[in-house]
Design an enzyme around this catalytic site. Structure first.
Site, PDB file in Angstrom:
ATOM      1  N   HIS A 264      -6.404  24.391 -31.310  1.00 13.23           N
ATOM      2  CA  HIS A 264      -5.487  23.786 -32.283  1.00 13.23           C
ATOM      3  C   HIS A 264      -4.149  24.535 -32.317  1.00 13.23           C
ATOM      4  O   HIS A 264      -3.081  23.931 -32.129  1.00 13.23           O
ATOM      5  CB  HIS A 264      -6.149  23.810 -33.668  1.00 13.23           C
ATOM      6  CG  HIS A 264      -5.318  23.206 -34.752  1.00 13.23           C
ATOM      7  ND1 HIS A 264      -5.517  21.924 -35.209  1.00 13.23           N
ATOM      8  CD2 HIS A 264      -4.281  23.687 -35.468  1.00 13.23           C
ATOM      9  CE1 HIS A 264      -4.633  21.660 -36.160  1.00 13.23           C
ATOM     10  NE2 HIS A 264      -3.863  22.710 -36.342  1.00 13.23           N
ATOM     11  N   GLU A 265      -4.223  25.838 -32.550  1.00 12.39           N
ATOM     12  CA  GLU A 265      -2.979  26.603 -32.683  1.00 12.39           C
ATOM     13  C   GLU A 265      -2.213  26.657 -31.364  1.00 12.39           C
ATOM     14  O   GLU A 265      -0.979  26.688 -31.354  1.00 12.39           O
ATOM     15  CB  GLU A 265      -3.262  28.016 -33.210  1.00 12.39           C
ATOM     16  CG  GLU A 265      -3.942  28.061 -34.585  1.00 12.39           C
ATOM     17  CD  GLU A 265      -3.219  27.271 -35.674  1.00 12.39           C
ATOM     18  OE1 GLU A 265      -1.986  27.120 -35.608  1.00 12.39           O
ATOM     19  OE2 GLU A 265      -3.914  26.787 -36.604  1.00 12.39           O
ATOM     20  N   HIS A 268       0.055  23.715 -31.228  1.00  8.04           N
ATOM     21  CA  HIS A 268       1.310  23.971 -31.941  1.00  8.04           C
ATOM     22  C   HIS A 268       2.234  24.857 -31.096  1.00  8.04           C
ATOM     23  O   HIS A 268       3.440  24.619 -31.007  1.00  8.04           O
ATOM     24  CB  HIS A 268       1.030  24.712 -33.254  1.00  8.04           C
ATOM     25  CG  HIS A 268       0.486  23.859 -34.360  1.00  8.04           C
ATOM     26  ND1 HIS A 268       1.163  22.775 -34.859  1.00  8.04           N
ATOM     27  CD2 HIS A 268      -0.662  23.942 -35.079  1.00  8.04           C
ATOM     28  CE1 HIS A 268       0.449  22.232 -35.854  1.00  8.04           C
ATOM     29  NE2 HIS A 268      -0.660  22.917 -36.005  1.00  8.04           N
ATOM     30  N   GLU A 294       1.712  18.580 -36.060  1.00  6.13           N
ATOM     31  CA  GLU A 294       0.253  18.492 -36.162  1.00  6.13           C
ATOM     32  C   GLU A 294      -0.315  17.548 -35.106  1.00  6.13           C
ATOM     33  O   GLU A 294      -1.448  17.711 -34.663  1.00  6.13           O
ATOM     34  CB  GLU A 294      -0.135  18.056 -37.581  1.00  6.13           C
ATOM     35  CG  GLU A 294      -1.600  18.218 -37.915  1.00  6.13           C
ATOM     36  CD  GLU A 294      -2.080  19.672 -37.981  1.00  6.13           C
ATOM     37  OE1 GLU A 294      -1.246  20.603 -37.926  1.00  6.13           O
ATOM     38  OE2 GLU A 294      -3.299  19.863 -38.075  1.00  6.13           O
TER      39      GLU A 294
HETATM   40 ZN    ZN Z   1      -2.094  22.626 -37.479  1.00  8.36          ZN
END
Ligand code: ZN
Length: 501
Positions: A264-265, A268, A294
């Protein structure tokens, strides 16, 4: 190039230097700082935030922006030059409405609130954070008061993270999504949940971190321009386009925690690492909006990282890393485990199907608190009731109820959560646009190759930074406005293969 543009860039770089120094202090605060540093650290961050705000709202920048109007109109809308002036002016006009004294007060409060929350949450002590949270609500209302003329008191707060988005647009969008999601959740949860015992064995921390790092390196996260550390609540931060960091948390008895927060990170971080390096130090060197940001994390975490094709390639490697734990577990069992759908307590652990229900109740609470129809003292109780109604279970305590997310304890109330659901919707919409351009993407993923997908995202989403607003970017990339159908189609296709829907 106009010399006034150069003068503007010099000032913007100085503002950015102050902001990035504050970001580094915040990163340290949530990774390595001993508790004794908290008080001074809050003050230090507040000082830097105030100086950055004063510099950015200075008359010098205002004058340059005025002087640059003719030059801006002589350049095309999408040119770097016109975009830099346009986006800087938009941010400047927002910033001058907010007094520097308020910025320092709000920043110092956020740092103090975060410290209170870090002990109150494990102690399940909502009463300890209540005065803090009441102050946060006052500060949030005060922020909106700097933007008279709004339709809903949450609009200026929402606008700060998802520019152009309003409460009046979010409410019907979320209501429609909710109506479509609930039958899917009901159909799935009518069946026995998937068995995820294979994920709940002891997995040594060092190997977990190494495995996640291998995947994101393959995704395209550049460790020469980033690093990963441990924290309480994972996040991505950057100090320049050449230093974009991620954090994770490891649970030795839950393989999915560190693994999926890492994917997830990294999503980003790849966005930030992919921004045109020429925008360094300017307001263009950031993502288009919270929702678009996101969408990038959810795309790599879920659409890629929880897909069957991805694990056809990576599962044998995972089994080799953890032979005792997973050697005898078939791929199908593992795939069902990482896509287990259940009515659960924690947003960040929620599956793709129920996740947006967690977001919707938070948005509603934000709107209610700002409107004054929900008092902070009643939040914990309201949370338990609404949660039971929406997700069919009652949180046993506030630790996993109203205290679970860091957002209201490290920033303002309002605008903190809608980006998660907008991101889920956009992740599917962007992915289907990428597939239309490169139909080979799924078969590449089955071979652990991500070049076509990463390349398409880099060119279309990452490189422009915040040159375009989210609605502009979505239109350019997908040929239309944001839609909920691609996400629902994605969910139905994926989950009807796992459950009889
Ligand atoms: Zn996030």
């Amino acid at each position: 190039m106009d010399d006034k543009l150069t003068a503007l860039q010099v000032l913007l770089h100085e503002v950015d230097d102050l902001n990035m120094a504050a970001a580094l202090l915040s990163w340290d605060q949530t990774t390595y700082m001993p508790p004794g540093g908290a008080e001074a650290r809050g003050r230090q961050i507040a000082t830097l935030a105030r100086l950055a705000h004063e510099k950015f709202t200075s008359e010098a920048i205002g004058r340059l922006l005025d002087d640059l109007r003719p030059y801006e109109s002589s350049q095309s809308y999408a040119s770097d030059e016109a975009s830099l002036i346009r986006v800087t002016r938009r941010e400047y006009e927002r910033a001058v409405k907010v007094p520097a004294e308020y910025v320092a007060r709000a920043t110092a409060h956020a740092a103090a609130a975060y410290q209170v929350w870090t002990t109150a949450r494990p102690a399940n002590d909502f009463a300890a954070v209540r005065p803090c949270l009441e102050q946060t609500l006052d500060l949030s209302r005060e922020y909106s008061s700097f933007f008279p003329g709004y339709r809903h008191i949450a609009d200026p707060l929402i606008d700060a993270s998802d520019y152009g988005m309003k409460a009046a647009m979010l409410r019907p969008l979320f209501a429609e999504l909710r109506q479509q999601l609930l039958p899917i959740v009901q159909a799935i949860t009518a069946h026995p949940p998937a068995d995820d015992a294979c994920l709940k064995q002891p997995f040594p921390e060092a190997q977990q971190l190494a495995f996640g790092a291998d995947i994101i390196r393959q995704y395209g996260y550049d460790f020469e321009r980033g690093r990963q550390d441990k924290t309480l609540h994972p996040f991505m931060t950057k100090f320049s386009l050449g230093d974009v960091r991620i954090t994770t948390r490891v649970k030795e008895h839950d393989l999915s925690e560190a693994l999926f927060s890492t994917l997830h990170e990294a999503g980003h971080a790849m966005y930030e690492q992919g921004i045109n390096r020429a925008y360094e130090g300017t307001p263009l060197a950031t993502g288009a909006s919270a929702g678009v940001h996101e969408s990038q994390s959810r795309l790599w975490e879920n659409i890629v990282g929880r897909s069957l094709g991805f694990w056809q390639h990576y599962y044998p490697k995972l089994q080799a890393a953890f032979p005792q734990q997973l050697g005898a577990v078939p791929l199908d069992t593992f795939y069902r485990a990482i896509n287990k759908v259940q009515r659960s307590l924690i947003r960040t652990d929620a599956d793709e199907v129920t996740y947006n229900l967690h977001v919707m109740l938070r948005l509603d609470f934000e709107l209610d608190m700002l409107e004054g129809t929900l008092a902070v003292r009643n939040l914990a109780e309201a949370w338990r009731e609404r949660f039971a109604a929406d997700l069919g279970i009652t949180p046993p305590d506030d630790r996993d109820g109203a205290l679970q997310d860091v957002h209201w304890f490290s920033g303002l109330i309002g605008g903190a959560f809608q980006g998660y659901t907008l991101g889920n919707l956009l992740s599917a919409q962007f992915y289907s646009a990428a597939l239309a351009a490169h139909p080979s993407i799924p078969s590449e993923i089955e071979h652990g190759q991500f070049g076509a997908l990463h390349g398409w995202l880099a060119e279309n989403i990452y490189a422009p930074g915040s040159k375009f607003t989210a609605p502009e970017l979505i239109e350019r990339v997908t040929g239309g406005p944001m839609r909920i159908e691609p996400y629902l189609d994605y969910l139905r296709a994926k989950y009807s293969a796992l459950y009889p829907l």
